[in-house]
Design an enzyme around this catalytic site. Structure first.
Site, short mmCIF file in Angstrom:
data_model
loop_
_atom_site.label_atom_id
_atom_site.label_comp_id
_atom_site.label_asym_id
_atom_site.label_seq_id
_atom_site.Cartn_x
_atom_site.Cartn_y
_atom_site.Cartn_z
CE1 TYR A 131 33.10 52.84 45.13
CE2 TYR A 131 32.34 54.06 47.06
CZ TYR A 131 32.95 52.94 46.50
OH TYR A 131 33.42 51.93 47.32
NE ARG A 133 37.44 53.41 42.70
CZ ARG A 133 37.06 52.33 43.37
NH1 ARG A 133 36.49 52.48 44.56
NH2 ARG A 133 37.26 51.14 42.88
CD GLN A 193 38.65 39.95 44.85
OE1 GLN A 193 38.73 40.28 46.03
NE2 GLN A 193 39.69 39.48 44.20
CG HIS A 247 33.77 42.91 45.82
ND1 HIS A 247 35.14 42.93 45.99
CD2 HIS A 247 33.30 41.95 46.66
CE1 HIS A 247 35.47 42.01 46.90
NE2 HIS A 247 34.39 41.40 47.31
CB CYS A 274 16.56 53.18 44.71
SG CYS A 274 15.45 54.06 45.83
CB THR A 309 43.05 39.34 43.81
OG1 THR A 309 42.55 39.60 45.13
CG2 THR A 309 43.11 37.86 43.56
CB ALA A 314 47.62 41.16 34.39
C1 BJW Z 1 49.21 43.16 39.45
C2 BJW Z 1 49.54 44.19 38.62
C3 BJW Z 1 49.71 43.85 37.29
C4 BJW Z 1 49.40 45.05 40.55
N1 BJW Z 1 49.54 42.60 36.89
N2 BJW Z 1 49.05 41.91 39.06
C5 BJW Z 1 37.27 36.53 57.71
C6 BJW Z 1 36.48 35.72 56.92
C7 BJW Z 1 35.45 36.26 56.16
C8 BJW Z 1 35.22 37.61 56.15
C9 BJW Z 1 36.01 38.43 56.92
C10 BJW Z 1 37.01 37.89 57.70
N3 BJW Z 1 37.57 38.91 58.37
C11 BJW Z 1 36.97 40.05 58.02
C12 BJW Z 1 36.00 39.80 57.12
C13 BJW Z 1 35.13 40.80 56.47
C14 BJW Z 1 35.69 41.56 55.32
C15 BJW Z 1 37.18 41.32 55.06
O1 BJW Z 1 37.58 40.50 54.26
N4 BJW Z 1 38.02 42.08 55.74
C16 BJW Z 1 39.47 41.94 55.59
C17 BJW Z 1 40.09 43.25 55.99
C18 BJW Z 1 39.96 40.76 56.37
N5 BJW Z 1 34.94 41.20 54.15
C19 BJW Z 1 33.73 41.72 53.90
O2 BJW Z 1 33.21 42.54 54.67
C20 BJW Z 1 33.01 41.25 52.66
N6 BJW Z 1 31.73 40.78 53.02
C21 BJW Z 1 31.56 39.68 53.77
O3 BJW Z 1 32.48 39.07 54.26
O4 BJW Z 1 30.24 39.34 53.86
C22 BJW Z 1 29.89 38.37 54.84
C23 BJW Z 1 29.47 39.17 56.02
C24 BJW Z 1 28.33 39.92 55.91
C25 BJW Z 1 27.91 40.64 57.01
C26 BJW Z 1 28.67 40.62 58.18
C27 BJW Z 1 29.83 39.88 58.24
C28 BJW Z 1 30.24 39.15 57.15
C29 BJW Z 1 32.82 42.39 51.69
C30 BJW Z 1 34.10 42.87 51.12
C31 BJW Z 1 33.84 44.07 50.21
C32 BJW Z 1 35.12 44.61 49.60
N7 BJW Z 1 34.86 45.84 48.99
C33 BJW Z 1 35.95 46.53 48.29
C34 BJW Z 1 35.53 47.98 47.98
C35 BJW Z 1 34.20 48.09 47.25
C36 BJW Z 1 34.33 48.17 45.76
C37 BJW Z 1 35.22 49.31 45.28
O5 BJW Z 1 35.16 50.44 45.82
O6 BJW Z 1 35.99 49.09 44.32
O7 BJW Z 1 36.31 45.80 47.11
S1 BJW Z 1 37.46 46.59 49.25
C38 BJW Z 1 38.54 46.41 47.87
O8 BJW Z 1 39.31 45.19 48.08
C39 BJW Z 1 37.63 46.18 46.64
C40 BJW Z 1 38.34 45.02 45.97
O9 BJW Z 1 37.46 44.31 45.14
C41 BJW Z 1 38.86 44.22 47.14
C42 BJW Z 1 40.01 43.28 46.78
O10 BJW Z 1 41.13 44.00 46.36
P1 BJW Z 1 42.11 43.38 45.26
O11 BJW Z 1 41.40 43.26 43.98
O12 BJW Z 1 42.75 42.17 45.79
O13 BJW Z 1 43.16 44.58 45.09
P2 BJW Z 1 44.56 44.82 45.86
O14 BJW Z 1 44.95 46.22 45.61
O15 BJW Z 1 44.47 44.40 47.27
O16 BJW Z 1 45.58 43.81 45.16
C43 BJW Z 1 45.99 43.99 43.83
C44 BJW Z 1 47.02 42.91 43.48
O17 BJW Z 1 47.34 43.06 42.10
C45 BJW Z 1 48.32 43.01 44.27
O18 BJW Z 1 48.68 41.73 44.80
C46 BJW Z 1 49.35 43.44 43.21
O19 BJW Z 1 50.64 42.87 43.41
C47 BJW Z 1 48.75 42.93 41.94
N8 BJW Z 1 49.11 43.72 40.78
N9 BJW Z 1 49.66 45.36 39.39
C48 BJW Z 1 49.22 41.64 37.84
N10 BJW Z 1 50.07 44.81 36.39
#
Ligand code: BJW
Length: 243
Positions: free
Chosen positions: A62, A65, A99, A117, A125, A185, A228
């Site tokens: 982090y 980043r 996000q 997020h 803390c 996303t 975008a």
């Molecule tokens: C362009 C472009 C251009 C490129 N123009 N476009 C089923 C139901 C509910 C929950 C779950 C489930 N199964 C599993 C879960 C849990 C889990 C989850 O979803 N896991 C998956 C693997 C399935 N989720 C969680 O744990 C979340 N919490 C939760 O569910 O709480 C309830 C709970 C609590 C306790 C116990 C159990 C449940 C929390 C999720 C936290 C995500 N954190 C991250 C990292 C932290 C922050 C950081 O370091 O930055 O957040 S992961 C990472 O992914 C980050 C992002 O915000 C997130 C989403 O990514 P994003 O933004 O979609 O990026 P990309 O790279 O995937 O996509 C980019 C897109 O842009 C692409 O499509 C490109 O084509 C496009 N693009 N250039 C336009 N120029």
């Protein structure tokens, strides 16, 4: 697309953004080729267990980043600017849910914004739960300026298994929205990936703006694919023509 048949200028809009909106500002996405998860294993840096196991590694990830975000070359792009303009000019309600942990929406002028997020430029803390601004490197040795304890500061971001912020408010807005727009996303991460279904259930028009079809593309009523900085300003122009 003729949004005027679905949306009045007083309609409420919820917009979800992801890493793709900041790509053209110079920040990496997660799941694209060469993206963040190609360089580092998410299990090593983006879970509470990873932070317990190896806090220096998580801090380094982090810190790098944060330095990248504060590089003067990284600036809001035309898509961030268009959404800020939409917020200023749209007569109805508008909520932007990101996000992203970067601050490019704020820098562009968006005000009604939820960082579901967390924020890279904040630390929390673990002992006293105080949230503080953080614009430089974090380490275990640093004492919390509020409670004075060491070993408790972490980035104020939401890791896998943690609850995203302000979910009740987001779900309330989704249940009442007329238009839901998802921008840059991949639609892989819940609960954000489920917002389109919630908005559809509320009767909203759903639109995806992304470089390519996302994992949830079939759930959207309309999709516009392209960078975008091109598709977002054009879409905003279409919306503002309704006012
Ligand atoms: C362009 C472009 C251009 C490129 N123009 N476009 C089923 C139901 C509910 C929950 C779950 C489930 N199964 C599993 C879960 C849990 C889990 C989850 O979803 N896991 C998956 C693997 C399935 N989720 C969680 O744990 C979340 N919490 C939760 O569910 O709480 C309830 C709970 C609590 C306790 C116990 C159990 C449940 C929390 C999720 C936290 C995500 N954190 C991250 C990292 C932290 C922050 C950081 O370091 O930055 O957040 S992961 C990472 O992914 C980050 C992002 O915000 C997130 C989403 O990514 P994003 O933004 O979609 O990026 P990309 O790279 O995937 O996509 C980019 C897109 O842009 C692409 O499509 C490109 O084509 C496009 N693009 N250039 C336009 N120029």
């Amino acid at each position: 697309m003729d949004v005027s048949t679905h949306l009045k200028p007083t309609g409420s809009i919820v917009i979800l953004t992801g890493a793709g909106i900041s790509k053209e500002s110079g920040l990496d996405t997660f799941r694209c080729a060469g993206g963040i998860w190609d360089k580092v294993d998410l299990e090593d840096v983006a879970t509470p267990e990873a932070f317990l196991r190896n806090p220096p590694l998580v801090h380094r990830f982090y810190n790098d980043r944060r330095r990248g975000l504060l590089d003067p070359a990284v600036q809001p792009n035309a898509a961030h600017a268009a959404l800020a303009e939409l917020e200023r000019a749209w007569p109805g309600d508008l909520l932007l849910v990101t996000q992203n942990i970067d601050d490019l929406h704020e820098r562009a002028g968006s005000k009604k914004l939820i960082h579901m997020h967390g924020e890279l430029l904040k630390a929390v803390c673990l002992f006293c739960r105080t949230v503080m601004e953080c614009r430089s490197d974090l380490s275990l040795e640093q004492a919390c300026p509020h409670c004075g304890r060491r070993n408790g500061l972490r980035p104020d971001v939401v890791w896998f298994g943690e609850m995203p912020y302000e979910m009740e408010r987001i779900q309330g807005e989704l249940a009442a929205c007329d238009l839901f727009v998802s921008i840059g996303t991949s639609g892989n991460i819940y609960p954000a990936a489920g917002f389109v279904a919630e908005a559809r259930a509320a009767g909203a028009l759903t639109v995806e703006l992304n470089l390519e079809p996302s994992s949830g593309a079939s759930q959207f009523r309309e999709a516009i694919h392209g960078p975008a900085t091109e598709v977002v300003p054009a879409f905003v122009k279409t919306l503002l023509a309704l006012t």
